[in-house]
Scaffold this active site. Structure first.
Site, PDB file in Angstrom:
ATOM      1  N   ARG A  78      21.724   3.787  33.922  1.00 13.02           N
ATOM      2  CA  ARG A  78      20.345   4.453  33.749  1.00 13.02           C
ATOM      3  C   ARG A  78      20.319   5.820  34.082  1.00 13.02           C
ATOM      4  NH1 ARG A  78      16.669   5.999  32.321  1.00 13.02           N
ATOM      5  NH2 ARG A  78      14.407   5.543  32.698  1.00 13.02           N
ATOM      6  N   THR A  97      11.842 -11.764  30.285  1.00  9.09           N
ATOM      7  CA  THR A  97      10.704 -10.982  30.095  1.00  9.09           C
ATOM      8  C   THR A  97       9.589 -11.969  29.457  1.00  9.09           C
ATOM      9  OG1 THR A  97       9.563  -9.308  28.521  1.00  9.09           O
ATOM     10  CG2 THR A  97      11.750 -10.045  27.909  1.00  9.09           C
ATOM     11  N   ASN A 141       1.787   2.361  34.552  1.00  2.62           N
ATOM     12  CA  ASN A 141       2.500   3.474  35.305  1.00  2.62           C
ATOM     13  C   ASN A 141       2.137   4.657  34.510  1.00  2.62           C
ATOM     14  OD1 ASN A 141       2.733   2.014  37.633  1.00  2.62           O
ATOM     15  ND2 ASN A 141       5.041   2.289  37.557  1.00  2.62           N
ATOM     16  N   ARG A 142       2.109   4.516  33.343  1.00 10.45           N
ATOM     17  CA  ARG A 142       2.095   5.998  32.198  1.00 10.45           C
ATOM     18  C   ARG A 142       0.632   6.460  32.314  1.00 10.45           C
ATOM     19  NH1 ARG A 142       4.993   7.506  27.807  1.00 10.45           N
ATOM     20  NH2 ARG A 142       3.314   7.029  26.005  1.00 10.45           N
ATOM     21  N   LYS A 199      16.938 -10.818  25.477  1.00 13.32           N
ATOM     22  CA  LYS A 199      16.449 -11.641  26.350  1.00 13.32           C
ATOM     23  C   LYS A 199      16.309 -13.124  25.949  1.00 13.32           C
ATOM     24  CE  LYS A 199      15.754  -8.563  29.901  1.00 13.32           C
ATOM     25  NZ  LYS A 199      16.555  -8.371  31.175  1.00 13.32           N
ATOM     26  N   ARG A 203      16.664  -1.798  29.435  1.00 14.95           N
ATOM     27  CA  ARG A 203      15.559  -2.871  29.564  1.00 14.95           C
ATOM     28  C   ARG A 203      14.331  -2.333  28.800  1.00 14.95           C
ATOM     29  NH1 ARG A 203      11.317   0.045  31.131  1.00 14.95           N
ATOM     30  NH2 ARG A 203      11.368   1.188  33.236  1.00 14.95           N
ATOM     31  N   ASP A 221      26.292  -1.772  40.224  1.00 11.54           N
ATOM     32  CA  ASP A 221      25.409  -0.847  39.239  1.00 11.54           C
ATOM     33  C   ASP A 221      26.724   0.041  38.554  1.00 11.54           C
ATOM     34  OD1 ASP A 221      22.147  -0.390  38.836  1.00 11.54           O
ATOM     35  OD2 ASP A 221      23.895   0.982  37.710  1.00 11.54           O
ATOM     36  N   THR A 251      -2.675   7.700  26.226  1.00  8.48           N
ATOM     37  CA  THR A 251      -2.378   7.408  24.883  1.00  8.48           C
ATOM     38  C   THR A 251      -2.303   5.968  24.664  1.00  8.48           C
ATOM     39  OG1 THR A 251      -0.177   7.748  25.729  1.00  8.48           O
ATOM     40  CG2 THR A 251      -0.883   9.449  24.498  1.00  8.48           C
ATOM     41  N   ASN A 305      25.548  -4.265  25.235  1.00  5.58           N
ATOM     42  CA  ASN A 305      25.554  -4.234  26.551  1.00  5.58           C
ATOM     43  C   ASN A 305      24.815  -5.526  27.411  1.00  5.58           C
ATOM     44  OD1 ASN A 305      25.855  -2.356  29.285  1.00  5.58           O
ATOM     45  ND2 ASN A 305      23.573  -2.984  29.424  1.00  5.58           N
ATOM     46  N   ASP A 356      30.919  -1.419  35.401  1.00  3.04           N
ATOM     47  CA  ASP A 356      30.316  -2.154  34.291  1.00  3.04           C
ATOM     48  C   ASP A 356      30.596  -3.428  33.884  1.00  3.04           C
ATOM     49  OD1 ASP A 356      29.490  -2.297  31.533  1.00  3.04           O
ATOM     50  OD2 ASP A 356      29.915  -0.214  31.038  1.00  3.04           O
ATOM     51  N   TYR A 406      15.589  -4.926  22.212  1.00  6.41           N
ATOM     52  CA  TYR A 406      15.564  -5.288  23.695  1.00  6.41           C
ATOM     53  C   TYR A 406      14.896  -6.790  23.786  1.00  6.41           C
ATOM     54  CZ  TYR A 406      13.306  -6.025  28.375  1.00  6.41           C
ATOM     55  OH  TYR A 406      12.931  -6.574  29.378  1.00  6.41           O
ATOM     56  N   HIS A 407      13.702  -7.088  23.392  1.00  6.28           N
ATOM     57  CA  HIS A 407      13.199  -8.453  23.876  1.00  6.28           C
ATOM     58  C   HIS A 407      14.275  -9.590  23.119  1.00  6.28           C
ATOM     59  CE1 HIS A 407       9.670  -5.937  24.473  1.00  6.28           C
ATOM     60  NE2 HIS A 407       9.584  -6.967  25.563  1.00  6.28           N
ATOM     61  N   SER A 439      11.369  -6.689  19.932  1.00  6.12           N
ATOM     62  CA  SER A 439      11.905  -5.591  19.612  1.00  6.12           C
ATOM     63  C   SER A 439      13.577  -6.098  19.940  1.00  6.12           C
ATOM     64  CB  SER A 439      11.777  -4.478  20.916  1.00  6.12           C
ATOM     65  OG  SER A 439      12.051  -4.978  21.988  1.00  6.12           O
TER      66      SER A 439
HETATM   67  N1  NAD Z   1      10.481  -2.814  34.695  1.00  7.29           N
HETATM   68  C1  NAD Z   1       9.742  -3.727  34.039  1.00  7.29           C
HETATM   69  O1  NAD Z   1       8.566  -3.525  33.931  1.00  7.29           O
HETATM   70  C2  NAD Z   1      10.206  -4.900  33.601  1.00  7.29           C
HETATM   71  C3  NAD Z   1       9.415  -6.022  32.957  1.00  7.29           C
HETATM   72  C4  NAD Z   1      10.335  -7.087  32.783  1.00  7.29           C
HETATM   73  C5  NAD Z   1      11.408  -7.397  32.824  1.00  7.29           C
HETATM   74  N2  NAD Z   1      12.071  -6.403  33.446  1.00  7.29           N
HETATM   75  C6  NAD Z   1      13.508  -6.696  33.567  1.00  7.29           C
HETATM   76  O2  NAD Z   1      14.076  -6.311  34.990  1.00  7.29           O
HETATM   77  C7  NAD Z   1      15.336  -5.877  34.937  1.00  7.29           C
HETATM   78  C8  NAD Z   1      15.330  -4.504  35.658  1.00  7.29           C
HETATM   79  O3  NAD Z   1      14.530  -3.709  35.229  1.00  7.29           O
HETATM   80  P1  NAD Z   1      14.208  -2.119  35.543  1.00  7.29           P
HETATM   81  O4  NAD Z   1      12.818  -1.671  35.250  1.00  7.29           O
HETATM   82  O5  NAD Z   1      14.867  -2.166  36.767  1.00  7.29           O
HETATM   83  O6  NAD Z   1      15.391  -1.290  34.716  1.00  7.29           O
HETATM   84  P2  NAD Z   1      16.331  -0.132  35.073  1.00  7.29           P
HETATM   85  O7  NAD Z   1      17.030   0.294  33.769  1.00  7.29           O
HETATM   86  O8  NAD Z   1      15.593   0.979  35.790  1.00  7.29           O
HETATM   87  O9  NAD Z   1      17.543  -0.929  35.992  1.00  7.29           O
HETATM   88  C9  NAD Z   1      18.493  -1.742  35.294  1.00  7.29           C
HETATM   89  C10 NAD Z   1      19.579  -1.427  36.112  1.00  7.29           C
HETATM   90  O10 NAD Z   1      20.847  -1.767  35.577  1.00  7.29           O
HETATM   91  C11 NAD Z   1      22.021  -0.836  35.599  1.00  7.29           C
HETATM   92  N3  NAD Z   1      22.760  -1.422  34.424  1.00  7.29           N
HETATM   93  C12 NAD Z   1      22.504  -1.344  33.064  1.00  7.29           C
HETATM   94  N4  NAD Z   1      23.624  -2.061  32.466  1.00  7.29           N
HETATM   95  C13 NAD Z   1      24.424  -2.422  33.368  1.00  7.29           C
HETATM   96  C14 NAD Z   1      25.997  -2.784  33.210  1.00  7.29           C
HETATM   97  N5  NAD Z   1      26.379  -3.197  32.014  1.00  7.29           N
HETATM   98  N6  NAD Z   1      26.691  -2.876  34.289  1.00  7.29           N
HETATM   99  C15 NAD Z   1      26.168  -2.536  35.425  1.00  7.29           C
HETATM  100  N7  NAD Z   1      24.763  -2.023  35.586  1.00  7.29           N
HETATM  101  C16 NAD Z   1      24.276  -2.099  34.631  1.00  7.29           C
HETATM  102  C17 NAD Z   1      21.356   0.288  35.281  1.00  7.29           C
HETATM  103  O11 NAD Z   1      22.237   1.278  35.734  1.00  7.29           O
HETATM  104  C18 NAD Z   1      20.062   0.230  36.187  1.00  7.29           C
HETATM  105  O12 NAD Z   1      20.331   1.056  37.372  1.00  7.29           O
HETATM  106  C19 NAD Z   1      16.006  -5.619  33.572  1.00  7.29           C
HETATM  107  O13 NAD Z   1      16.707  -6.823  33.040  1.00  7.29           O
HETATM  108  C20 NAD Z   1      14.358  -5.855  32.813  1.00  7.29           C
HETATM  109  O14 NAD Z   1      14.578  -6.163  31.534  1.00  7.29           O
HETATM  110  C21 NAD Z   1      11.621  -5.203  33.828  1.00  7.29           C
END
Ligand code: NAD
Ligand code: NAD
Lengths: 405, 405
Positions: free
Chosen positions: A35, A145, A254-255, A199, A101, A31, A267, A119, A74, A195-196, A193
């Protein structure tokens, strides 16, 4: 097995890493802590007081006697570093959570759009190219997703990733010949979006590398996570997981639970007629384990699972949370460009058949999350709650009237 | 109109820029000259002696009295520079040729794969994000490829970009309801290389920005260009266009014609059963003009044209070139991972309806290209002819037996 958890410091990655470690796997987290830096950029913080990676990992070792590796790297920028890591550790599998994400964050400004594309695409592509270059046989489990599916929201039941299409063969003039051709295609996408959209791009990267290089890839089309604790994160307070509630990273259920806990109106964007897919965080970590235990074979197409346990309309969720908590629901403008109302039916047989027992929404579990939120309510910054990232110049910030200055 | 030609120093971009300038448009070329640097990297050179951008542009001014602008700018890296350029010039349209476009080069090594993905995705995304940020209404005409279409090669006639799909509506249990849902989807993709894959990614970027930001976008799914001169490049020798013949950038028909001219065997990969789409370079420049004159409206979906005039099987082309030139055909291993044989029928009505009169393959035109190649034959480096970039470790270099050491 030796497993790399990419993005293992995040909301999903951290509890998944602990769960896999607890199951006896040798786990190394990769990581770049981006984030945590985004929290600084936005002036936000996890509602729960998360520890540094080093403290978390030391606590895990202390409590369970199990070692967890950690590399600050990274994935989008340091290809050579990641390749060297693969060669050094020779993992059997990796779980790829490491992407930007948040949909609202990805729409915040041109720079945020560009960061998200750059990224996410480069992180995923580097992982794939490095596995090919290493010559290792590493099973890739990626978090996608449910938001990539487009047209299912029109009332078709969304299958797990693919669609069978029949077409009449035609000759050069477009005249039908007798033959009927069967093809299986990736389920058509219609992301909401930037972001989406990334994916969706990931899906095409996976399809190509599975075909050309026979990489073994599982793509989990995940619903929205709710809850924050898992069995493992509850073992010690220093293992506490992230809880995002701000307008960019906080996810809808969660919100609502956090808003209820701090006495903020719930909201609801627009009519609240949007139907979304959900999965509890405890089921998420189990799904990851099941996916790792059931890899595709080399040469197979990408294995796609829908990782959700239920679907709900947003306004129904708000009503439910209001009912158990006494909170007030308030309608705000929708900052997103999306349909006001949609249906969503989605298949999730693969995980059920592999033994997942869904943890579905219940008053008890909702109350548990609300209590967590209440416990840390003193850490909340209410100004960070409204969703202010706009999809385009035709949408408006989701600021409640009762709260706006 | 004021038109930016992104990648206007390249094989397609240069003649397109001249054609648009000749038609009375105010044209500014944007190019980072990366293609010239790749020639240096590979130790190759255009068969024809192309001049520097400055010399070319001065010659054009001298011969026609028309001004051509030029900016040396990396679209993938210098977002702010491009945004400033948009704001300064306020173009009505732009033509986006600026990508790494060789499939073999994109498969050459992990670094080449990564460069191709990073350069192409970020260049396209920066262009789109900058237009949104500028607030200008710029019609984007992009060069895609017929290579994004996957399954049409199974014998379906490939439509222009979209496919109508009917599906039965289903409820949550997967039970069909009476309703039949009609959806139009992007035609399913099945790209054959990392390069082709980036054009699939581009398609999804375009779909999103057309939907979310109402950008006006035309995507031209172009066949393989053959020929090298257009009416405008022939006006003066200093305006001569690029002619690539090497194993990475040389495209199949131009390569055969060059091989014939220098007395090298015509190298057919595998069985030569691959069917490909073609268009002559003079038709390409006309198509660009037609596309600019017929933009979609804001809010429309991406307008997709198939930009080809005919399809041919590779071994038939080799036989034809052998017949007119007396050259010998030699079968070599196929460095690509692809089907040995495929059919290809594709719709191209849109351009025909808008007045394109196709320049199809004829002995006369083939001879003209071969003569150009013969004229510059002394500049050829025969060692650069074999295709040596491999798709994976199961494919082999396309080196003719008669030539290998
Ligand atoms: N949280 C949700 O509800 C949800 C829903 C559907 C899909 N997802 C997917 O699950 C995955 C994790 O989601 P999350 O909620 O844990 O997100 P998060 O942002 O909490 O965790 C992502 C982690 O990846 C790390 N990261 C990002 N870019 C990086 C890079 N270039 N190199 C190294 N590390 C990097 C960040 O530092 C972070 O710790 C994501 O791909 C997200 O799209 C999450
Ligand atoms: N040549 C063909 O047969 C063919 C067939 C189908 C599609 N196309 C498409 O047409 C377009 C043009 O092809 P071509 O044959 O002229 O290729 P080319 O390589 O000759 O030209 C591309 C130009 O873009 C420039 N460029 C690349 N990346 C850039 C960046 N980041 N910033 C600024 N400039 C950049 C290069 O310097 C070059 O001058 C490509 O997108 C290609 O995929 C070409």
């Amino acid at each position: 097995m030796r497993i790399l958890v990419l993005g293992g410091d995040g909301f999903c990655g951290w509890p998944a890493a602990l769960h896999l470690s607890q199951a006896g796997h040798e786990v190394v987290i990769v990581d770049n802590l981006s984030r945590r830096r985004i929290d600084e950029e936005l002036g936000t913080e996890s509602l729960t007081p998360i520890r540094t990676p080093q403290e978390r990992i030391a606590a895990w070792q202390e409590v369970t006697g199990r070692a967890l590796g950690f590399r600050d790297l990274d994935l989008a920028q340091d290809y050579e570093g990641f390749l060297a890591l693969l060669r050094e550790l020779r993992p059997d599998a990796l779980v790829h959570f490491a992407e930007q994400r948040a949909a609202p964050y990805s729409m915040k400004s041109p720079a945020h759009k560009r960061y998200t594309v750059d990224n996410n695409v480069n992180a995923t592509h580097n992982v794939l190219a490095a596995i090919v270059e290493s010559g290792l046989d590493v099973h890739v489990v990626h978090l996608g997703t449910m938001g990539v599916y487009g047209y299912g929201t029109a009332g078709m039941r969304i299958p797990e990733g693919y669609l069978d299409v029949k077409a009449h063969a035609e000759d050069a003039d477009g005249t039908r010949t007798g033959e009927l051709i069967d093809q299986t295609i990736l389920y058509p996408s219609n992301p909401g979006s930037v972001y989406h959209m990334t994916k969706v791009l990931d899906q095409h990267l996976f399809a190509f590398y599975a075909k050309n290089d026979r990489l073994r890839i599982t793509d989990l089309h995940q619903g929205i996570i709710w809850g924050t604790h898992t069995q493992e994160t509850e073992l010690d307070e220093r293992l506490v997981n992230r809880f995002d509630y701000d307008g960019d990273y906080g996810t809808v259920l969660n919100r609502f639970l956090m808003q209820a806990a701090v006495g903020y109106p719930l909201t609801v964007h627009g009519t609240g007629g949007q139907t979304r897919a959900f999965i509890h965080i405890r089921d998420m970590v189990r799904c990851i384990r099941i996916a790792i235990d059931n890899p595709p074979a080399a040469g197979d197409r990408v294995k796609i699972f829908n990782q959700l346990t239920e679907t709900h309309r947003v306004r129904d969720l708000a009503a439910l949370v209001a009912e158990i908590s006494g909170a007030r629901v308030e309608t705000v403008p929708n900052p997103r460009q999306e349909s006001a109302e949609n249906d969503l039916f989605a298949a999730n047989e693969t995980f059920l058949d592999l033994g997942l027992e869904p943890t579905t929404l219940s008053a008890g579990l909702l109350t548990e999350v609300e209590e967590t939120a209440r416990r840390w309510a003193h850490r909340a910054d209410l100004e960070k709650i409204p969703a202010t990232s706009l999809w385009n110049d035709r949408t408006r910030p989701g600021v409640p009237k009762s709260v706006s200055p």
